[in-house]
Design a protein around this motif. Structure first.
Motif, mmCIF file in Angstrom:
data_model
loop_
_atom_site.group_PDB
_atom_site.id
_atom_site.type_symbol
_atom_site.label_atom_id
_atom_site.label_comp_id
_atom_site.label_asym_id
_atom_site.label_seq_id
_atom_site.Cartn_x
_atom_site.Cartn_y
_atom_site.Cartn_z
ATOM 1 N N HIS A 147 -8.185 6.149 -3.229
ATOM 2 C CA HIS A 147 -8.502 5.105 -2.240
ATOM 3 C C HIS A 147 -9.668 5.527 -1.340
ATOM 4 C CE1 HIS A 147 -4.399 3.895 -3.389
ATOM 5 N NE2 HIS A 147 -4.739 2.692 -3.007
ATOM 6 N N LEU A 148 -10.456 6.470 -1.825
ATOM 7 C CA LEU A 148 -11.529 7.021 -1.003
ATOM 8 C C LEU A 148 -12.510 5.958 -0.528
ATOM 9 C CD1 LEU A 148 -12.964 9.422 0.245
ATOM 10 C CD2 LEU A 148 -14.063 9.855 -1.968
ATOM 11 N N ASN A 149 -12.893 5.037 -1.400
ATOM 12 C CA ASN A 149 -13.862 3.992 -1.014
ATOM 13 C C ASN A 149 -13.347 3.149 0.143
ATOM 14 O OD1 ASN A 149 -15.644 4.830 -2.985
ATOM 15 N ND2 ASN A 149 -14.927 3.346 -4.514
ATOM 16 N N GLU A 150 -12.063 2.813 0.115
ATOM 17 C CA GLU A 150 -11.479 2.019 1.199
ATOM 18 C C GLU A 150 -11.419 2.834 2.492
ATOM 19 O OE1 GLU A 150 -7.636 0.313 -0.191
ATOM 20 O OE2 GLU A 150 -8.308 1.092 -2.131
ATOM 21 N N LEU A 151 -11.029 4.095 2.367
ATOM 22 C CA LEU A 151 -10.882 4.943 3.549
ATOM 23 C C LEU A 151 -12.221 5.211 4.230
ATOM 24 C CD1 LEU A 151 -8.273 7.531 2.172
ATOM 25 C CD2 LEU A 151 -7.859 5.670 3.795
ATOM 26 N N GLU A 152 -13.285 5.252 3.453
ATOM 27 C CA GLU A 152 -14.609 5.518 4.028
ATOM 28 C C GLU A 152 -15.069 4.400 4.962
ATOM 29 O OE1 GLU A 152 -16.870 8.403 0.837
ATOM 30 O OE2 GLU A 152 -16.841 6.250 0.431
ATOM 31 N N LEU A 179 0.828 -1.197 0.000
ATOM 32 C CA LEU A 179 0.000 0.000 0.000
ATOM 33 C C LEU A 179 0.861 1.246 0.000
ATOM 34 C CD1 LEU A 179 -2.704 -0.658 2.765
ATOM 35 C CD2 LEU A 179 -3.100 -0.558 0.312
ATOM 36 N N SER A 180 0.334 2.312 -0.549
ATOM 37 C CA SER A 180 0.981 3.612 -0.383
ATOM 38 C C SER A 180 1.028 3.911 1.108
ATOM 39 C CB SER A 180 0.168 4.692 -1.106
ATOM 40 O OG SER A 180 0.515 5.974 -0.622
ATOM 41 N N ALA A 181 2.156 4.429 1.576
ATOM 42 C CA ALA A 181 2.301 4.740 3.001
ATOM 43 C C ALA A 181 1.246 5.751 3.446
ATOM 44 C CB ALA A 181 3.693 5.288 3.284
ATOM 45 N N VAL A 182 0.907 6.688 2.571
ATOM 46 C CA VAL A 182 -0.094 7.698 2.918
ATOM 47 C C VAL A 182 -1.437 7.044 3.211
ATOM 48 C CG1 VAL A 182 -1.411 9.652 2.030
ATOM 49 C CG2 VAL A 182 1.045 9.547 1.653
ATOM 50 N N VAL A 183 -1.793 6.033 2.427
ATOM 51 C CA VAL A 183 -3.060 5.318 2.637
ATOM 52 C C VAL A 183 -2.996 4.502 3.927
ATOM 53 C CG1 VAL A 183 -4.645 3.577 1.710
ATOM 54 C CG2 VAL A 183 -3.542 5.229 0.168
ATOM 55 N N ALA A 184 -1.891 3.782 4.117
ATOM 56 C CA ALA A 184 -1.735 2.979 5.340
ATOM 57 C C ALA A 184 -1.748 3.864 6.577
ATOM 58 C CB ALA A 184 -0.429 2.185 5.271
ATOM 59 N N ARG A 234 -12.023 15.701 4.858
ATOM 60 C CA ARG A 234 -11.152 16.675 4.184
ATOM 61 C C ARG A 234 -11.092 16.392 2.687
ATOM 62 N NH1 ARG A 234 -9.621 20.277 2.335
ATOM 63 N NH2 ARG A 234 -7.894 21.700 2.741
ATOM 64 N N ILE A 235 -11.129 15.120 2.288
ATOM 65 C CA ILE A 235 -11.121 14.765 0.862
ATOM 66 C C ILE A 235 -12.388 15.281 0.187
ATOM 67 C CG2 ILE A 235 -11.214 12.861 -0.794
ATOM 68 C CD1 ILE A 235 -9.527 11.223 1.198
ATOM 69 N N HIS A 236 -13.531 15.055 0.833
ATOM 70 C CA HIS A 236 -14.795 15.521 0.260
ATOM 71 C C HIS A 236 -14.816 17.037 0.129
ATOM 72 C CE1 HIS A 236 -16.909 11.772 -0.179
ATOM 73 N NE2 HIS A 236 -16.696 11.426 1.092
ATOM 74 N N LEU A 237 -14.256 17.734 1.111
ATOM 75 C CA LEU A 237 -14.167 19.191 1.042
ATOM 76 C C LEU A 237 -13.290 19.607 -0.135
ATOM 77 C CD1 LEU A 237 -14.659 22.018 2.215
ATOM 78 C CD2 LEU A 237 -12.701 21.651 3.737
ATOM 79 N N HIS A 238 -12.192 18.911 -0.299
ATOM 80 C CA HIS A 238 -11.271 19.187 -1.409
ATOM 81 C C HIS A 238 -11.967 18.974 -2.748
ATOM 82 C CE1 HIS A 238 -7.637 19.125 -3.891
ATOM 83 N NE2 HIS A 238 -8.022 17.944 -4.348
ATOM 84 N N LEU A 239 -12.741 17.900 -2.870
ATOM 85 C CA LEU A 239 -13.440 17.601 -4.120
ATOM 86 C C LEU A 239 -14.485 18.675 -4.438
ATOM 87 C CD1 LEU A 239 -13.890 13.729 -3.753
ATOM 88 C CD2 LEU A 239 -12.310 14.945 -5.276
ATOM 89 N N ARG A 240 -15.182 19.147 -3.402
ATOM 90 C CA ARG A 240 -16.168 20.213 -3.616
ATOM 91 C C ARG A 240 -15.488 21.511 -4.067
ATOM 92 N NH1 ARG A 240 -18.412 18.011 1.180
ATOM 93 N NH2 ARG A 240 -17.547 19.706 2.445
ATOM 94 N N GLU A 241 -14.351 21.826 -3.423
ATOM 95 C CA GLU A 241 -13.606 23.029 -3.798
ATOM 96 C C GLU A 241 -13.072 22.934 -5.219
ATOM 97 O OE1 GLU A 241 -10.673 23.152 -0.749
ATOM 98 O OE2 GLU A 241 -11.941 24.239 0.687
#
Length: 229
Positions: free
Chosen positions: A202-207, A163-168, A218-225
């Protein structure tokens, strides 16, 4: 009493040094603190890891002026490997990052680079606070270096998947706060796009991960922006 003495005498020394032709008075105040400074430096590791001693060291970092402050910081940095993940030494370490010198942060930064060190430190309860502090209080180069180290690193999960370290880190009880801090403080546009790009993919996994809820928000906020622009 010792904490109060450090604060009061250091403030007197600072005021005397800032006044005209008062360097002699400043030296007088500094010399009166020297016995305490010397004793603390002799047992910096032990005092920094003590529930009350750590408070004395923190006050020195916050209030002492030069040349005493540099002596204290030199001693703390010399023991940084033992303090970074200690229950009380961790607080001393954080104060050193907030009130210390650029060279202190550079020394600490080196310990985070290579060997997945930044990931391992981020996944430890106390050490993760130090990584957060480095991202918050570091200069742009230090911040970019740490975040890039996170982006370049990988982890192997319990199933043996890479996995990407950021995701882990986002899925970890402590490291998720480091990722959230990186999301909030990364200013370099290319690096910011990289960071959010990995997380969005990896949003689906993180949710599905409770520890990642703040990152998901924060991801959802970023997507809206992003849609607005």
């Amino acid at each position: 009493v010792i904490q109060k003495s450090i604060i009061v005498i250091s403030n007197f020394a600072k005021q005397a040094r800032e006044g005209e032709r008062c360097e002699g008075m400043a030296s007088f105040f500094l010399e009166s603190l020297d016995p305490i400074i010397n004793e603390v430096i002799r047992d910096m590791e032990g005092l920094s890891r003590h529930p009350y001693g750590c408070r004395v060291v923190q006050r020195m970092v916050e209030y002492c002026i030069e040349p005493q402050k540099s002596r204290i910081l030199d001693s703390i940095i010399a023991h940084h490997n033992l303090l970074v993940d200690d229950q009380y030494g961790n607080y001393v370490f954080q104060r050193s990052l907030s009130y210390g010198r650029v060279q202190d942060r550079e020394t600490i930064l080196e310990t985070f680079l290579g060997g997945n060190n930044v990931v391992r430190m981020s996944m430890r309860k106390l050490a993760s606070n130090v990584v957060e502090m480095m991202i918050k209080h570091g200069n742009e180069y230090e911040r970019q270096t740490l975040v890039q180290e996170m982006l370049n690193s990988t982890c192997v999960d319990q199933r043996g998947n890479t996995l990407s370290a950021v995701v882990a880190m986002s899925m970890d009880a402590y490291a998720n706060y480091v990722v959230k801090t990186a999301m909030d403080f990364t200013e370099n546009s290319h690096q910011r796009d990289q960071l959010f790009g990995v997380l969005v993919s990896h949003l689906n996994e993180l949710e599905e991960i409770p520890f990642a809820k703040h990152i998901v928000s924060r991801i959802h906020l970023h997507l809206r922006e992003t849609k607005k622009t």
